[in-house]
Scaffold this motif. Structure first.
Motif, mmCIF file in Angstrom:
data_model
loop_
_atom_site.group_PDB
_atom_site.id
_atom_site.type_symbol
_atom_site.label_atom_id
_atom_site.label_comp_id
_atom_site.label_asym_id
_atom_site.label_seq_id
_atom_site.Cartn_x
_atom_site.Cartn_y
_atom_site.Cartn_z
ATOM 1 N N GLY A 188 -14.204 9.942 -10.903
ATOM 2 C CA GLY A 188 -13.538 9.018 -11.813
ATOM 3 C C GLY A 188 -13.728 7.564 -11.413
ATOM 4 N N ARG A 189 -13.831 7.311 -10.090
ATOM 5 C CA ARG A 189 -14.043 5.936 -9.628
ATOM 6 C C ARG A 189 -15.491 5.484 -9.819
ATOM 7 N NH1 ARG A 189 -11.296 7.923 -4.802
ATOM 8 N NH2 ARG A 189 -9.056 7.489 -4.928
ATOM 9 N N ARG A 190 -16.421 6.422 -9.744
ATOM 10 C CA ARG A 190 -17.841 6.050 -9.737
ATOM 11 C C ARG A 190 -18.518 6.191 -11.100
ATOM 12 N NH1 ARG A 190 -20.243 8.295 -3.965
ATOM 13 N NH2 ARG A 190 -18.483 7.613 -2.681
ATOM 14 N N VAL A 191 -17.970 7.024 -11.972
ATOM 15 C CA VAL A 191 -18.600 7.268 -13.275
ATOM 16 C C VAL A 191 -17.592 6.920 -14.361
ATOM 17 C CG1 VAL A 191 -19.783 8.938 -14.730
ATOM 18 C CG2 VAL A 191 -19.911 9.152 -12.239
ATOM 19 N N PRO A 192 -17.959 6.087 -15.325
ATOM 20 C CA PRO A 192 -17.000 5.648 -16.345
ATOM 21 C C PRO A 192 -16.590 6.763 -17.299
ATOM 22 C CG PRO A 192 -19.216 4.870 -16.866
ATOM 23 C CD PRO A 192 -19.286 5.457 -15.497
ATOM 24 N N GLY A 193 -15.335 6.669 -17.765
ATOM 25 C CA GLY A 193 -14.829 7.587 -18.776
ATOM 26 C C GLY A 193 -14.885 9.041 -18.348
ATOM 27 N N ALA A 194 -15.214 9.897 -19.320
ATOM 28 C CA ALA A 194 -15.312 11.334 -19.061
ATOM 29 C C ALA A 194 -16.752 11.767 -18.810
ATOM 30 C CB ALA A 194 -14.735 12.109 -20.253
ATOM 31 N N GLN A 195 -17.635 10.801 -18.551
ATOM 32 C CA GLN A 195 -19.045 11.138 -18.372
ATOM 33 C C GLN A 195 -19.272 12.025 -17.148
ATOM 34 O OE1 GLN A 195 -22.103 8.063 -18.976
ATOM 35 N NE2 GLN A 195 -20.477 6.660 -19.611
ATOM 36 N N GLY A 196 -18.522 11.773 -16.067
ATOM 37 C CA GLY A 196 -18.689 12.562 -14.860
ATOM 38 C C GLY A 196 -18.292 14.007 -15.064
ATOM 39 N N ALA A 197 -17.131 14.223 -15.694
ATOM 40 C CA ALA A 197 -16.674 15.588 -15.963
ATOM 41 C C ALA A 197 -17.645 16.303 -16.899
ATOM 42 C CB ALA A 197 -15.275 15.558 -16.569
ATOM 43 N N ALA A 198 -18.159 15.582 -17.890
ATOM 44 C CA ALA A 198 -19.101 16.176 -18.831
ATOM 45 C C ALA A 198 -20.401 16.574 -18.133
ATOM 46 C CB ALA A 198 -19.390 15.201 -19.972
ATOM 47 N N ALA A 199 -20.905 15.690 -17.274
ATOM 48 C CA ALA A 199 -22.132 15.998 -16.541
ATOM 49 C C ALA A 199 -21.932 17.189 -15.615
ATOM 50 C CB ALA A 199 -22.580 14.774 -15.744
ATOM 51 N N ALA A 200 -20.780 17.250 -14.948
ATOM 52 C CA ALA A 200 -20.492 18.375 -14.046
ATOM 53 C C ALA A 200 -20.417 19.685 -14.815
ATOM 54 C CB ALA A 200 -19.181 18.118 -13.304
ATOM 55 N N ALA A 201 -19.780 19.655 -15.985
ATOM 56 C CA ALA A 201 -19.697 20.864 -16.802
ATOM 57 C C ALA A 201 -21.087 21.309 -17.253
ATOM 58 C CB ALA A 201 -18.802 20.619 -18.016
ATOM 59 N N GLY A 202 -21.946 20.344 -17.596
ATOM 60 C CA GLY A 202 -23.305 20.684 -18.006
ATOM 61 C C GLY A 202 -24.103 21.308 -16.880
ATOM 62 N N ILE A 203 -23.997 20.744 -15.673
ATOM 63 C CA ILE A 203 -24.711 21.300 -14.519
ATOM 64 C C ILE A 203 -24.203 22.701 -14.211
ATOM 65 C CG2 ILE A 203 -25.096 21.039 -12.038
ATOM 66 C CD1 ILE A 203 -24.956 18.015 -12.467
ATOM 67 N N SER A 204 -22.890 22.877 -14.278
ATOM 68 C CA SER A 204 -22.314 24.199 -14.021
ATOM 69 C C SER A 204 -22.822 25.222 -15.027
ATOM 70 C CB SER A 204 -20.786 24.114 -14.061
ATOM 71 O OG SER A 204 -20.199 25.356 -13.755
ATOM 72 N N ALA A 205 -22.928 24.817 -16.287
ATOM 73 C CA ALA A 205 -23.439 25.731 -17.315
ATOM 74 C C ALA A 205 -24.888 26.116 -17.035
ATOM 75 C CB ALA A 205 -23.309 25.087 -18.697
ATOM 76 N N VAL A 206 -25.694 25.143 -16.601
ATOM 77 C CA VAL A 206 -27.095 25.433 -16.258
ATOM 78 C C VAL A 206 -27.162 26.393 -15.082
ATOM 79 C CG1 VAL A 206 -29.236 24.423 -15.382
ATOM 80 C CG2 VAL A 206 -27.966 23.266 -17.201
ATOM 81 N N MET A 207 -26.292 26.221 -14.095
ATOM 82 C CA MET A 207 -26.249 27.111 -12.943
ATOM 83 C C MET A 207 -25.928 28.549 -13.364
ATOM 84 S SD MET A 207 -24.184 24.594 -10.331
ATOM 85 C CE MET A 207 -23.653 25.961 -9.329
ATOM 86 N N PHE A 208 -25.062 28.688 -14.363
ATOM 87 C CA PHE A 208 -24.645 30.024 -14.806
ATOM 88 C C PHE A 208 -25.604 30.623 -15.832
ATOM 89 C CE2 PHE A 208 -20.633 29.289 -12.727
ATOM 90 C CZ PHE A 208 -20.141 30.561 -12.483
ATOM 91 N N LEU A 209 -26.596 29.850 -16.285
ATOM 92 C CA LEU A 209 -27.513 30.359 -17.301
ATOM 93 C C LEU A 209 -28.283 31.594 -16.821
ATOM 94 C CD1 LEU A 209 -28.480 29.922 -20.155
ATOM 95 C CD2 LEU A 209 -30.246 28.377 -19.276
ATOM 96 N N PRO A 210 -28.935 31.565 -15.658
ATOM 97 C CA PRO A 210 -29.625 32.787 -15.210
ATOM 98 C C PRO A 210 -28.670 33.936 -14.939
ATOM 99 C CG PRO A 210 -29.634 31.110 -13.481
ATOM 100 C CD PRO A 210 -29.161 30.441 -14.724
ATOM 101 N N ILE A 211 -27.458 33.616 -14.500
ATOM 102 C CA ILE A 211 -26.462 34.666 -14.262
ATOM 103 C C ILE A 211 -26.088 35.333 -15.569
ATOM 104 C CG2 ILE A 211 -24.123 35.124 -13.430
ATOM 105 C CD1 ILE A 211 -24.446 32.773 -11.527
ATOM 106 N N GLY A 212 -25.873 34.518 -16.613
ATOM 107 C CA GLY A 212 -25.540 35.083 -17.920
ATOM 108 C C GLY A 212 -26.664 35.942 -18.472
#
Length: 303
Positions: A188-212
């Motif tokens: 929250g201090r380093r990335v403006p708005g909700a961009q950090g949470a959104a990016a983290a959710a996207g990376i997590s989804a990519v990580m789970f793609l082969p698992i799915g």
């Protein structure tokens, strides 16, 4: 369970002077905010309960994978991260947040499968409670820690039917939630708005793609199981996230935190009514003790 990304809002963003008399508009806004909090809690725990219905087909891993996809879609649409502009100083906490986010949900859903919704959410809730108590030096918070500790001892007391792996997974979810809170502050201090949470959710989804994909190949999903997993993602990620954005504009942060502490009780009731996961008197007492410890800490805090 609370197991969802929360908006990075601070008390400074809350409506300001307490000296200003309440107006009908402000009172109405607070009532709507309280109703939204209740709906958010019910949505979150109902989503987890519905997701557990897909366990026989997809397993906790498959359900969490679908939930991560839904969370990523929702957060990307809200946060709209500008990934190309991120520096390494912004990327590394976002990547850690993504790992913690996925591990938190996977450990929680695995715990739900083994020990039930109420106990799993209660154990997970120890994470934010530990963060709150560890940052304080007040005597009342020491008492709160003792009360919460007693509740944990009761929950994890040795019994013939005790599922220690399920309990351990619940505690892992708690550790992940505590880490999630700390990492969210950094992001929250380093990335403006909700961009950090959104990016983290996207990376997590990519990580789970082969698992799915692996889960789908080994256990071909049914339409009903996929629907349950998608509904779980919507009810436990999308609805609570958007509800929290609205609630924190109308309800003081202390009241918001107090209501969040009731989530283990909501989870226990939803598990009991919706899934037939009955708890004994001692289990209910331990859940009540942990909720009471957090409530007491919040009600006696000064800021």
């Amino acid at each position: 369970m609370h197991t969802r990304p929360s908006p990075a809002l601070t008390p400074a963003a809350a409506p300001a002077p307490a000296t200003r008399p309440d107006t009908p508009e402000r009172t109405g806004g607070r009532l709507v905010g309280v109703a939204t909090m209740i709906g958010s809690g019910l949505s979150n725990q109902t989503g987890a309960a519905i997701g557990s219905l897909a366990f026989p087909v997809l397993g906790p891993v498959g359900v969490v994978a679908v939930r991560q996809y839904v969370a990523a879609l929702v957060l990307f649409s809200v946060g709209r991260p500008r990934l190309r502009s991120f520096t390494w100083g912004q990327w590394w906490p976002v990547i850690l947040l993504a790992v913690v986010f996925g591990t938190m949900n996977l450990s929680l859903y695995s715990a739900i499968e083994r020990v039930g919704l109420g106990l799993a959410v209660t154990l997970e809730f120890l994470g934010p409670l530990a963060i709150a108590l560890a940052s304080s030096r007040r005597r009342v918070d020491v008492c709160c820690a003792v009360i919460a500790g007693a509740g944990v001892v009761i929950l994890m007391r040795p019994q013939p039917s005790t599922d220690y792996l399920g309990m351990a997974l619940g505690l892992l979810a708690a550790a992940c939630w505590a880490s999630y809170i700390l990492l969210n502050r950094t992001v929250g201090r380093r990335v403006p708005g909700a961009q950090g949470a959104a990016a983290a959710a996207g990376i997590s989804a990519v990580m789970f793609l082969p698992i799915g994909v692996a889960v789908a190949v080994r256990h071909p999903p049914t339409a009903g199981a996929v629907a349950c997993a998608v509904i779980a993602g919507l009810l436990s990620s999308a609805v609570p996230y958007l509800a929290d954005l609205f609630t924190l504009r109308h309800v003081p942060p202390r009241a918001f935190g107090l209501f969040m502490s009731v989530n283990p009780v909501i989870a226990a009731v939803v598990g009991w009514v919706g899934l037939g996961q009955d708890l004994g008197g001692l289990e209910w007492a331990s859940i009540g003790a942990i909720v009471a410890a957090n409530s007491l800490s919040i009600l006696t805090s000064r800021g």
